[in-house]
Design an enzyme around this catalytic site. Structure first.
Site, PDB file in Angstrom:
ATOM      1  N   LYS A   1       0.797  -1.237   0.000  1.00 23.65           N
ATOM      2  CA  LYS A   1       0.000   0.000   0.000  1.00 23.65           C
ATOM      3  C   LYS A   1       0.827   1.284   0.000  1.00 23.65           C
ATOM      4  O   LYS A   1       0.365   2.329  -0.468  1.00 23.65           O
ATOM      5  CB  LYS A   1      -0.942   0.005   1.200  1.00 23.65           C
ATOM      6  CG  LYS A   1      -2.016  -1.069   1.177  1.00 23.65           C
ATOM      7  CD  LYS A   1      -3.107  -0.753   0.179  1.00 23.65           C
ATOM      8  CE  LYS A   1      -4.298  -1.697   0.347  1.00 23.65           C
ATOM      9  NZ  LYS A   1      -5.417  -1.356  -0.540  1.00 23.65           N
TER      10      LYS A   1
ATOM     11  N   SER B   1       0.566 -10.132  -0.876  1.00 24.08           N
ATOM     12  CA  SER B   1       0.440  -8.682  -0.728  1.00 24.08           C
ATOM     13  C   SER B   1       0.644  -8.116   0.665  1.00 24.08           C
ATOM     14  O   SER B   1       0.908  -6.918   0.801  1.00 24.08           O
ATOM     15  CB  SER B   1      -0.937  -8.241  -1.241  1.00 24.08           C
ATOM     16  OG  SER B   1      -1.957  -8.940  -0.543  1.00 24.08           O
TER      17      SER B   1
END
Length: 331
Positions: free
Chosen positions: A54, A310
């Site tokens: 992110k 992720s």
């Protein structure tokens, strides 16, 4: 919807490299044999600063603020991973950050967000989808406090910034893979990665992996328009968007992405396998793409495959609980 060009993707990647860590690209001979792939690469974005990919999109989005907007500060909603990435990006660039976080989001993610210097405001959703309640409160705070409202995934700049994970992996491999599998919540990572790979390999197969009940991207791509999904219980706390963002959906549609859904049992098994074979700790949301490959949902035999792992933001006790219950979940 105007999609980010390859020039913009490259510019975003160049800018974010100033703050982002180059994350490892991992391989395991047993995993490769298990799946039948010619080569299986796992991009360990959970080892990124703030524990997920992110930071890439958040930093690039803040780079686009005017001097006046930087001074005012920004507000966004997030269950935790974007919150941490944005908080760290704000600290790096001197931009005040306020995060609206669902009250039932993991405490570890809330504390980490505050540790990066952001102000956290908790939202209470009751029977509403928690994303909707958090979004409404963020909009309210933006109006009351004059903050710049940011969306955690439905923003072309966020999509462009997240593409850096794929661009970096392609450079590490030395060639564009035949297959890409990445997780989807709202779709920012998937949209950016898909655009990057499609430009590098027009024949690549690109798959969006989502938890059952939250497979909004897959259903939307199949329908040809964005659709809302019912949601429900899932161990993937970071992938609970009930509808993909407009910008990520447009990117995925343009790149020819296909969708699939995985079960909690498959995700937990992937978490255990990643730990056993790669010595990699993944949160459930970070293991979704690997789960899809290990469950045989993606045709990978004889192909070079890139799997995006992720995120790794999970307390040890929760990780241990889920991994220990793998057999129970499968049963």
């Amino acid at each position: 919807m105007t999609l980010p060009t390859q020039e913009i993707l490259n510019a975003a990647y160049a800018a974010t490299r100033a703050v982002a860590r180059e994350t490892p690209l991992l391989q395991s001979e047993p995993l490769t044999k298990m799946t039948g792939a010619t080569a299986l690469f796992v991009k360990a974005e959970g080892l990124q600063k703030a524990g997920s990919f992110k930071l890439r999109g958040a930093y690039w989005r803040l780079c686009g603020l005017s001097a006046e907007e930087r001074q005012r500060g920004v507000v966004a909603y997030s269950s935790g991973n974007f919150a941490q990435g944005l908080a760290l990006a704000g600290r790096e660039l001197g931009v005040p950050v306020t995060i609206v976080m669902p009250a039932d989001a993991p405490e570890m993610k809330r504390r980490a967000t505050e540790g990066f210097g952001a102000k956290v405001v908790l939202s209470h959703h009751g029977d509403r989808p928690r994303e909707e309640a958090a979004s409404a409160l963020a909009i309210q705070l933006a109006g009351e406090q004059g903050l710049v409202l940011l969306h955690p995934f439905d923003d072309p700049a966020i999509v462009a910034g997240q593409a850096g994970a794929a661009l970096e992996a392609i450079a590490q491999i030395g060639a564009a893979p035949d297959v890409l599998v990445a997780p989807v919540g709202g779709g920012g990572l998937m949209g950016g990665a898909a655009l990057a790979l499609r430009a590098a390999n027009p024949r690549a197969e690109i798959w969006a992996a989502e938890p059952e009940g939250y497979d909004g991207m897959g259903r939307s791509l199949a329908a040809g328009e964005r659709v809302k999904v019912p949601g429900g219980a899932t161990i993937c706390d970071a992938l609970q968007a009930t509808m993909p963002g407009e910008a990520p959906f447009a990117a995925c549609q343009a790149a020819g992405v296909r969708g699939l859904a995985v079960t909690d049992a498959e995700v937990a098994r992937a978490m255990r396998t990643a730990f056993d074979e790669l010595k990699l700790v993944l949160e459930p949301s970070g293991a979704v793409a690997l789960a899809a490959v290990l469950a045989g949902r993606v045709p990978v035999a004889g192909k070079t495959v890139l799997v995006v792992a992720s995120g790794s933001n999970i307390p040890f006790a929760r990780f241990s609980e889920l991994v220990d219950k793998t057999k129970e979940l499968v049963a």
